[in-house]
Design an enzyme around this catalytic site. Structure first.
Site, PDB file in Angstrom:
ATOM      1  N   GLU A   1       9.402  -4.159  10.507  1.00 45.17           N
ATOM      2  CA  GLU A   1       9.802  -2.867   9.926  1.00 45.17           C
ATOM      3  C   GLU A   1      10.348  -1.948  11.015  1.00 45.17           C
ATOM      4  OE1 GLU A   1       7.087  -1.038   7.179  1.00 45.17           O
ATOM      5  OE2 GLU A   1       8.190   0.869   7.198  1.00 45.17           O
TER       6      GLU A   1
ATOM      7  N   GLU B   1      -1.319  -5.365   8.504  1.00 43.73           N
ATOM      8  CA  GLU B   1      -0.509  -4.767   9.571  1.00 43.73           C
ATOM      9  C   GLU B   1      -1.133  -5.003  10.932  1.00 43.73           C
ATOM     10  OE1 GLU B   1       0.280  -0.606   8.898  1.00 43.73           O
ATOM     11  OE2 GLU B   1       1.112  -0.968   6.899  1.00 43.73           O
TER      12      GLU B   1
ATOM     13  N   ASP C   1      -1.152  -6.199  -0.360  1.00 42.28           N
ATOM     14  CA  ASP C   1      -1.197  -5.524   0.939  1.00 42.28           C
ATOM     15  C   ASP C   1      -2.623  -5.042   1.188  1.00 42.28           C
ATOM     16  OD1 ASP C   1       0.054  -4.634   3.189  1.00 42.28           O
ATOM     17  OD2 ASP C   1       1.157  -3.006   2.214  1.00 42.28           O
TER      18      ASP C   1
ATOM     19  N   ASP D   1       0.844  -1.200   0.000  1.00 40.80           N
ATOM     20  CA  ASP D   1       0.000   0.000   0.000  1.00 40.80           C
ATOM     21  C   ASP D   1       0.881   1.251   0.000  1.00 40.80           C
ATOM     22  OD1 ASP D   1       0.903  -0.069   2.601  1.00 40.80           O
ATOM     23  OD2 ASP D   1      -1.059   0.241   3.523  1.00 40.80           O
ATOM     24  N   SER D   2       2.207   1.050   0.031  1.00 43.61           N
ATOM     25  CA  SER D   2       3.141   2.151  -0.228  1.00 43.61           C
ATOM     26  C   SER D   2       2.837   2.776  -1.583  1.00 43.61           C
ATOM     27  CB  SER D   2       4.587   1.642  -0.189  1.00 43.61           C
ATOM     28  OG  SER D   2       4.728   0.466  -0.968  1.00 43.61           O
TER      29      SER D   2
HETATM   30  O1  KIV Z   1       3.525  -1.077   1.700  1.00 43.93           O
HETATM   31  C1  KIV Z   1       4.684  -1.534   1.653  1.00 43.93           C
HETATM   32  O2  KIV Z   1       5.420  -1.345   0.673  1.00 43.93           O
HETATM   33  C2  KIV Z   1       5.148  -2.309   2.798  1.00 43.93           C
HETATM   34  C3  KIV Z   1       6.597  -2.661   2.853  1.00 43.93           C
HETATM   35  C4  KIV Z   1       7.391  -1.481   3.265  1.00 43.93           C
HETATM   36  C5  KIV Z   1       6.838  -3.818   3.746  1.00 43.93           C
HETATM   37  O3  KIV Z   1       4.378  -2.619   3.660  1.00 43.93           O
END
Ligand code: KIV
Length: 301
Positions: free
Chosen positions: A197, A130, A98, A59-60
């Site tokens: 993380e 998460e 994610d 979700d980045s």
């Molecule tokens: O959203 C993401 O890219 C992540 C990674 C940093 C593990 O959760």
């Protein structure tokens, strides 16, 4: 460029796909697991060709691709679209979707329904979510539906405000022990793997040693069972501030900017397109066309 047509997802792995069970075996063999994020089909294909084991559609994307200030605004629709694109490109690596903020917090049913959408509509092999505590039941419920779940503790960007900002976690003995207890609970809930993380390296080392499932570190030191980096950070495509744990392996952003500047200058100077970039037509057809144009053209006033 060869992009495979979209095939709705296997609950049974596609031929050539890395078996999920191989990850635990890699941990036993002390063979580091390589994970990278990707957000589109070329990204999935390049990660596959580079030999990545896991591709995370993080979700980045909300920040790297969609231009938001945090990961929180990412929606199910956006994540489904990005995941579909990645699964079209990545064949061998397991593709992990994610779960965006709001897609799993409310209830086990909603979390499971959304996880099923990632598998069924976007071809994901697994999902990541998460947190621990109340999320343990979500993990159990999704795993009970037959979908592998990756956990994520330490700095969990979706709840960064609660954590006091984007900062390392588990830096006191008490907090480190709490992380270890969350890690154990997520393993017991059925997670096949766990992202750590922004956790001090010795804490991540102890957690990794205590778990049978592999840990994937980002800012958690070299003793995790695998590592993950965000595509845009790794390749030098992200212009915002990057975290201490980021290593840039290329400056693709610079390369793109230079190429675009050269293109713009070529267009303005009429150096592009050249003869070889254009299409010809038979001479006789051209002659007919030109006669017709001049016969029908009106004199300019
Ligand atoms: O959203 C993401 O890219 C992540 C990674 C940093 C593990 O959760």
């Amino acid at each position: 460029m060869s992009i495979r047509p979209y095939k709705p997802a296997p609950a049974t792995p596609a031929p050539g796909k890395l078996p999920l069970t191989e990850l635990a075996e890699m941990k036993v063999r002390s063979q580091p697991i390589v994970m990278v994020t990707a957000y589109d089909a070329p990204g999935g294909r390049l990660a596959d060709r580079a030999g990545a084991d896991l591709v995370l559609v993080g979700d980045s994307a909300a920040m790297t691709v969609l231009g938001h200030e945090s990961t929180v605004p990412a929606t199910m629709d956006e994540m489904l679209m990005l995941t579909r694109a990645v699964t079209r490109g990545a064949e061998r690596p397991l593709v992990i979707a994610d779960m965006p903020f709001g897609s799993f917090q409310v209830s086990d049913e909603e979390a499971t329904r959304n996880a099923i959408r990632f598998v069924k509509e976007a071809g994901a092999d697994a999902v990541k979510l998460e947190g621990a505590g109340p999320m343990l039941d979500r993990v159990k419920s999704i795993v009970a539906a037959g979908i592998p779940v990756m956990g994520h503790i330490g700095l969990t960007p979706q709840s960064a405000t609660m954590l006091g900002g984007f900062r390392a976690q588990g830096r006191s003995a008490e907090k480190a022990l709490a992380l270890l207890s969350d890690a154990r609970a997520l393993e017991a809930a059925g997670c096949f793997s766990l992202v750590l993380e922004a956790v001090p390296a010795p804490v991540a080392r102890h957690i990794s040693a205590q778990l049978a499932i592999p840990t994937i570190g980002i800012g958690a030191g070299v003793d995790c069972d695998g590592q993950v980096l965000v595509w845009h950070d790794l390749l030098g495509l992200y212009e915002g501030r990057t975290a201490r744990f980021v290593k840039r392996y290329a400056e693709i952003g610079e390369t793109i900017r230079e190429a675009l500047e050269t293109y713009a200058a070529d267009v303005r100077e009429r150096r592009f397109p050249e003869e070889k970039h254009t299409y010809a037509m038979p001479e006789d057809e051209l002659a007919v066309f030109e006669r017709a144009v001049s016969a029908s053209s009106r004199p300019r006033e």
